[in-house]
Design a protein around this motif. Structure first.
Motif, PDB file in Angstrom:
ATOM      1  N   MET A 177       0.749  -1.104  -0.054  1.00 23.20           N
ATOM      2  CA  MET A 177      -0.001   0.209   0.201  1.00 23.20           C
ATOM      3  C   MET A 177       0.901   1.231   0.008  1.00 23.20           C
ATOM      4  O   MET A 177       1.977   1.271   0.589  1.00 23.20           O
ATOM      5  N   THR A 178       0.344   2.254  -0.498  1.00 22.32           N
ATOM      6  CA  THR A 178       1.025   3.347  -0.541  1.00 22.32           C
ATOM      7  C   THR A 178       1.235   4.178   0.771  1.00 22.32           C
ATOM      8  O   THR A 178       0.596   3.777   1.835  1.00 22.32           O
ATOM      9  N   GLU A 179       1.947   5.333   0.952  1.00 22.77           N
ATOM     10  CA  GLU A 179       2.393   5.906   2.187  1.00 22.77           C
ATOM     11  C   GLU A 179       1.111   6.487   2.644  1.00 22.77           C
ATOM     12  O   GLU A 179       0.229   7.255   2.035  1.00 22.77           O
ATOM     13  N   GLY A 180       0.983   6.183   3.770  1.00 25.87           N
ATOM     14  CA  GLY A 180      -0.652   6.924   4.722  1.00 25.87           C
ATOM     15  C   GLY A 180      -1.525   5.862   4.605  1.00 25.87           C
ATOM     16  O   GLY A 180      -2.382   6.421   5.211  1.00 25.87           O
ATOM     17  N   ALA A 181      -1.727   4.960   3.727  1.00 22.38           N
ATOM     18  CA  ALA A 181      -2.785   4.316   3.276  1.00 22.38           C
ATOM     19  C   ALA A 181      -3.226   3.402   4.538  1.00 22.38           C
ATOM     20  O   ALA A 181      -4.381   3.232   5.006  1.00 22.38           O
ATOM     21  N   SER A 182      -2.192   2.906   5.472  1.00 21.56           N
ATOM     22  CA  SER A 182      -2.509   2.058   6.441  1.00 21.56           C
ATOM     23  C   SER A 182      -3.124   2.910   7.718  1.00 21.56           C
ATOM     24  O   SER A 182      -4.138   2.206   8.257  1.00 21.56           O
ATOM     25  N   LEU A 183      -2.580   4.023   7.738  1.00 20.29           N
ATOM     26  CA  LEU A 183      -3.312   4.885   8.613  1.00 20.29           C
ATOM     27  C   LEU A 183      -4.637   5.355   8.342  1.00 20.29           C
ATOM     28  O   LEU A 183      -5.583   5.372   9.281  1.00 20.29           O
ATOM     29  N   VAL A 184      -5.072   5.732   7.189  1.00 19.35           N
ATOM     30  CA  VAL A 184      -6.298   5.890   6.558  1.00 19.35           C
ATOM     31  C   VAL A 184      -7.073   4.694   6.670  1.00 19.35           C
ATOM     32  O   VAL A 184      -8.313   4.806   7.317  1.00 19.35           O
ATOM     33  N   ILE A 185      -6.771   3.510   6.657  1.00 10.33           N
ATOM     34  CA  ILE A 185      -7.695   2.534   6.668  1.00 10.33           C
ATOM     35  C   ILE A 185      -7.873   2.129   8.165  1.00 10.33           C
ATOM     36  O   ILE A 185      -9.159   1.893   8.776  1.00 10.33           O
ATOM     37  N   ASP A 186      -7.059   2.385   8.813  1.00 13.51           N
ATOM     38  CA  ASP A 186      -7.397   2.425  10.687  1.00 13.51           C
ATOM     39  C   ASP A 186      -8.178   3.476  10.982  1.00 13.51           C
ATOM     40  O   ASP A 186      -9.109   3.004  11.799  1.00 13.51           O
ATOM     41  N   LEU A 187      -8.124   4.594  10.456  1.00 11.38           N
ATOM     42  CA  LEU A 187      -9.046   5.656  10.943  1.00 11.38           C
ATOM     43  C   LEU A 187     -10.272   5.278  10.276  1.00 11.38           C
ATOM     44  O   LEU A 187     -11.543   5.396  11.012  1.00 11.38           O
ATOM     45  N   LEU A 188     -10.587   4.410   9.094  1.00 11.22           N
ATOM     46  CA  LEU A 188     -12.243   4.175   8.443  1.00 11.22           C
ATOM     47  C   LEU A 188     -12.650   3.034   9.124  1.00 11.22           C
ATOM     48  O   LEU A 188     -13.707   2.871   9.552  1.00 11.22           O
ATOM     49  N   ASP A 189     -11.715   2.121   9.924  1.00  8.80           N
ATOM     50  CA  ASP A 189     -12.171   0.996  10.444  1.00  8.80           C
ATOM     51  C   ASP A 189     -12.607   1.626  11.656  1.00  8.80           C
ATOM     52  O   ASP A 189     -13.648   0.944  12.452  1.00  8.80           O
ATOM     53  N   TYR A 190     -12.139   2.575  12.576  1.00  5.36           N
ATOM     54  CA  TYR A 190     -12.549   3.049  13.629  1.00  5.36           C
ATOM     55  C   TYR A 190     -13.822   3.697  13.403  1.00  5.36           C
ATOM     56  O   TYR A 190     -14.759   3.616  14.280  1.00  5.36           O
ATOM     57  N   ILE A 191     -14.054   4.430  12.243  1.00  4.22           N
ATOM     58  CA  ILE A 191     -15.428   5.086  11.738  1.00  4.22           C
ATOM     59  C   ILE A 191     -16.361   3.871  11.892  1.00  4.22           C
ATOM     60  O   ILE A 191     -17.448   4.134  12.338  1.00  4.22           O
ATOM     61  N   GLU A 192     -16.039   2.788  11.041  1.00  2.70           N
ATOM     62  CA  GLU A 192     -17.061   1.910  10.827  1.00  2.70           C
ATOM     63  C   GLU A 192     -17.379   1.249  12.495  1.00  2.70           C
ATOM     64  O   GLU A 192     -18.670   0.772  12.310  1.00  2.70           O
ATOM     65  N   GLN A 193     -16.682   1.099  13.389  1.00  2.00           N
ATOM     66  CA  GLN A 193     -17.001   0.477  14.728  1.00  2.00           C
ATOM     67  C   GLN A 193     -17.884   1.335  15.415  1.00  2.00           C
ATOM     68  O   GLN A 193     -18.907   1.069  16.138  1.00  2.00           O
ATOM     69  N   VAL A 194     -17.420   2.747  15.165  1.00  2.00           N
ATOM     70  CA  VAL A 194     -18.469   3.784  15.980  1.00  2.00           C
ATOM     71  C   VAL A 194     -19.832   3.913  15.296  1.00  2.00           C
ATOM     72  O   VAL A 194     -20.825   3.848  15.895  1.00  2.00           O
ATOM     73  N   GLU A 195     -19.760   3.721  14.060  1.00  2.00           N
ATOM     74  CA  GLU A 195     -20.980   3.719  13.299  1.00  2.00           C
ATOM     75  C   GLU A 195     -21.940   2.396  13.789  1.00  2.00           C
ATOM     76  O   GLU A 195     -23.016   2.475  13.991  1.00  2.00           O
ATOM     77  N   LYS A 196     -21.329   1.189  14.045  1.00  4.86           N
ATOM     78  CA  LYS A 196     -21.890   0.124  14.531  1.00  4.86           C
ATOM     79  C   LYS A 196     -22.395   0.177  16.136  1.00  4.86           C
ATOM     80  O   LYS A 196     -23.794  -0.406  16.244  1.00  4.86           O
ATOM     81  N   LEU A 197     -21.928   1.045  16.693  1.00  7.46           N
ATOM     82  CA  LEU A 197     -22.469   1.354  18.069  1.00  7.46           C
ATOM     83  C   LEU A 197     -23.590   1.948  18.112  1.00  7.46           C
ATOM     84  O   LEU A 197     -24.344   2.108  19.195  1.00  7.46           O
ATOM     85  N   LYS A 198     -24.100   2.975  17.032  1.00  9.17           N
ATOM     86  CA  LYS A 198     -25.035   3.688  17.048  1.00  9.17           C
ATOM     87  C   LYS A 198     -26.271   2.755  16.795  1.00  9.17           C
ATOM     88  O   LYS A 198     -27.410   3.118  17.056  1.00  9.17           O
ATOM     89  N   SER A 199     -26.348   1.323  16.301  1.00 12.48           N
ATOM     90  CA  SER A 199     -27.380   0.524  16.085  1.00 12.48           C
ATOM     91  C   SER A 199     -27.556  -0.704  16.912  1.00 12.48           C
ATOM     92  O   SER A 199     -26.529  -1.036  17.366  1.00 12.48           O
ATOM     93  N   LYS A 200     -28.483  -1.105  17.028  1.00  8.12           N
ATOM     94  CA  LYS A 200     -28.763  -2.348  17.977  1.00  8.12           C
ATOM     95  C   LYS A 200     -28.512  -3.439  17.038  1.00  8.12           C
ATOM     96  O   LYS A 200     -29.225  -3.631  15.935  1.00  8.12           O
ATOM     97  N   PRO A 201     -27.382  -4.514  17.532  1.00  8.56           N
ATOM     98  CA  PRO A 201     -27.357  -5.555  16.415  1.00  8.56           C
ATOM     99  C   PRO A 201     -28.445  -6.537  16.524  1.00  8.56           C
ATOM    100  O   PRO A 201     -29.303  -6.636  17.441  1.00  8.56           O
ATOM    101  N   PRO A 202     -28.706  -7.275  15.282  1.00 11.33           N
ATOM    102  CA  PRO A 202     -29.810  -8.105  15.169  1.00 11.33           C
ATOM    103  C   PRO A 202     -29.671  -9.248  15.717  1.00 11.33           C
ATOM    104  O   PRO A 202     -28.641  -9.860  15.333  1.00 11.33           O
ATOM    105  N   PHE A 203     -30.589  -9.845  16.789  1.00 10.18           N
ATOM    106  CA  PHE A 203     -30.577 -11.269  17.083  1.00 10.18           C
ATOM    107  C   PHE A 203     -31.634 -12.148  16.368  1.00 10.18           C
ATOM    108  O   PHE A 203     -31.326 -13.386  16.371  1.00 10.18           O
ATOM    109  N   SER A 204     -32.483 -11.536  15.864  1.00  9.26           N
ATOM    110  CA  SER A 204     -33.562 -12.351  15.311  1.00  9.26           C
ATOM    111  C   SER A 204     -34.017 -11.743  13.904  1.00  9.26           C
ATOM    112  O   SER A 204     -33.821 -10.575  13.695  1.00  9.26           O
ATOM    113  N   ILE A 205     -34.511 -12.582  13.132  1.00  7.37           N
ATOM    114  CA  ILE A 205     -34.950 -12.032  11.607  1.00  7.37           C
ATOM    115  C   ILE A 205     -36.078 -11.031  11.686  1.00  7.37           C
ATOM    116  O   ILE A 205     -37.312 -11.640  12.590  1.00  7.37           O
ATOM    117  N   PRO A 206     -36.146  -9.998  11.165  1.00  9.47           N
ATOM    118  CA  PRO A 206     -37.535  -9.149  11.252  1.00  9.47           C
ATOM    119  C   PRO A 206     -38.548  -9.966  10.511  1.00  9.47           C
ATOM    120  O   PRO A 206     -38.391  -9.981   9.263  1.00  9.47           O
TER     121      PRO A 206
END
Length: 422
Positions: free
Chosen positions: A1-30
């Motif tokens: 990967m190009t310079e700085g790409a790994s840091l950007v991907i780490d930042l996007l991983d963090y954003i993805e996890q924060v977004e998941k915290l906003k929603s309640k995980p599904p346990f049953s099929i709606p």
């Protein structure tokens, strides 16, 4: 990967996890929109599965069938019998027959005075009604499923890309009532987003997999704080990277390995069962049970759109030979000194005059000045409308999701937003 790409991907991983915290995980099929388990569709007449050719891949085709009416009884029996429209109800024999001419009663007869009618009724039910009902019951189920899918297709088509619903195909139904955890799991492990369409020639309902990768849905297991979730996610990523064929619910080799690995990582006492005849989903027990059965259902997609965008952006960054300065600016240290920026003239709705170097104004002058100061996270706008892409990107990041295409159509054609946001 190009310079700085790994840091950007780490930042996007963090954003993805924060977004998941906003929603309640599904346990049953709606079940409020549409749900059809494999055992509910198996054996229904006229349904077609897994239709593949060089140019198309249809996982389900539901034809447009018409109801078949019940057979007519003989003339002598007609005044004495009540025929329901549905095969779920039995015909009824009247105890009294009334003959009417318009609104005037002509004659009245009692069943006890006509014993031959009872024999005709029993013969009709045995030889005509019951064979018709046995064939029509599954046919009516196909018609009911067609109507449900047709309503769903119309709802999704009328809302377009902004629809809050999506149709997905769940593979690997999992059931588990974990000890010391209150909510049981009744949810598939693999989920493939699908598109539903109406054939313009035959009016058949057709369900196809969308051209997106399937998802391994582990949010409910992460909620349980299981230690094997991270290892399973890493296994899934490597499977996607090395897999030659996409997941197909009708080809066991395309998903067996993932489902077996899921059992091993999530519950060492769990089991994986490949069912053939009885495809009824299992009930939750004290051990994780995963089967090869599938389920087709509709659900809200509001929380997944942004996450999918983030995942696609990560893949783009992984493949990019270089990163634009505006992207690197999110993870690189800023300058230690404050630079004095020259004043920039603008012209817009209230002013048409301007000398050399004047920029077109689409938003407030203060906003444009702040956005135009260099390749940094706050300077995501170009200094000219000749290359408006980054300004459109910045505006789209704060564009209200509910604004919709109707609001965007009010923008001028040359606006950065209208040129960068479909």
């Amino acid at each position: 990967m190009t310079e700085g790409a790994s840091l950007v991907i780490d930042l996007l991983d963090y954003i993805e996890q924060v977004e998941k915290l906003k929603s309640k995980p599904p346990f049953s099929i709606p079940a409020e929109y549409f749900v059809a388990h494999q055992h509910e569709l198996k054996g229904l007449p006229a349904l077609e599965f897994n239709l593949q050719d060089a140019d198309d891949d249809v996982w389900l085709r539901v034809p447009r069938l018409q109801e078949c009416l019940a057979p007519e009884p003989v003339e002598q029996l007609k005044p004495w019998i009540t025929l329901p429209k549905t095969p779920e109800k039995q015909p009824e024999l009247k105890q009294e027959s009334v003959v009417m001419e318009g609104k005037k009663e002509v004659s009245r007869a009692k069943l006890s005075d006509h014993p031959v009618i009872t024999g005709l009724f029993n013969e009709y039910v045995t030889s005509q009604w019951e064979p018709w009902a046995a064939a029509e019951r599954p046919r009516r189920k196909t018609i009911s499923r067609y109507n449900q899918l047709f309503s769903l297709q119309q709802a999704i088509a009328s809302d377009g890309a902004e629809t809050p619903l999506e149709l997905v195909w769940g593979i690997g139904y999992a059931a588990w009532k974990k000890e010391d955890f209150g909510t049981p799991v009744r949810y598939p492990l693999l989920v493939q987003s699908c598109e539903i369409s109406l054939n313009p020639t035959t009016f058949d309902i057709e369900v196809r997999p969308r051209d997106v990768e399937p998802r391994l849905e582990l949010d409910c297991y992460a909620e349980m704080e299981l230690p094997g979730v991270r290892q399973l996610e890493a296994f899934w990523k490597s499977t996607l990277a090395n897999g030659a064929n996409r997941v197909n619910p009708f080809e066991a080799s395309s998903y067996d390995g993932v489902l077996k690995a899921a059992v091993g990582h999530l519950d060492q006492t769990g089991s994986y069962e490949a069912r053939t005849d009885d495809v009824t989903p299992p009930s939750p027990g004290d051990k994780l049970q995963v089967t090869n059965t599938w389920v087709l259902f509709a659900r809200k997609r509001s929380g997944d759109i942004f996450i999918e965008d983030v995942r696609r952006l990560k893949k783009t960054i992984e493949r990019a030979p270089t990163l634009p300065p505006v992207i690197r600016g999110f993870v690189e240290r800023g300058e230690d000194t404050v630079r004095v920026q020259p004043s920039q003239p603008f012209r817009g709705l209230s002013t048409s005059d301007g000398g050399a170097g004047t920029f077109e104004l689409y938003f407030t002058a203060g906003l444009c000045r702040r956005l135009g100061r260099g390749p940094s996270p706050t300077g995501v706008a170009r200094r000219s409308t000749q290359d408006p892409g980054t300004l459109g990107f910045a505006f789209c990041r704060v564009w209200p999701p509910g604004s919709g295409s109707r609001a965007r159509r009010r923008l001028p054609e040359s606006s950065p937003v209208s040129s960068t946001h479909p």
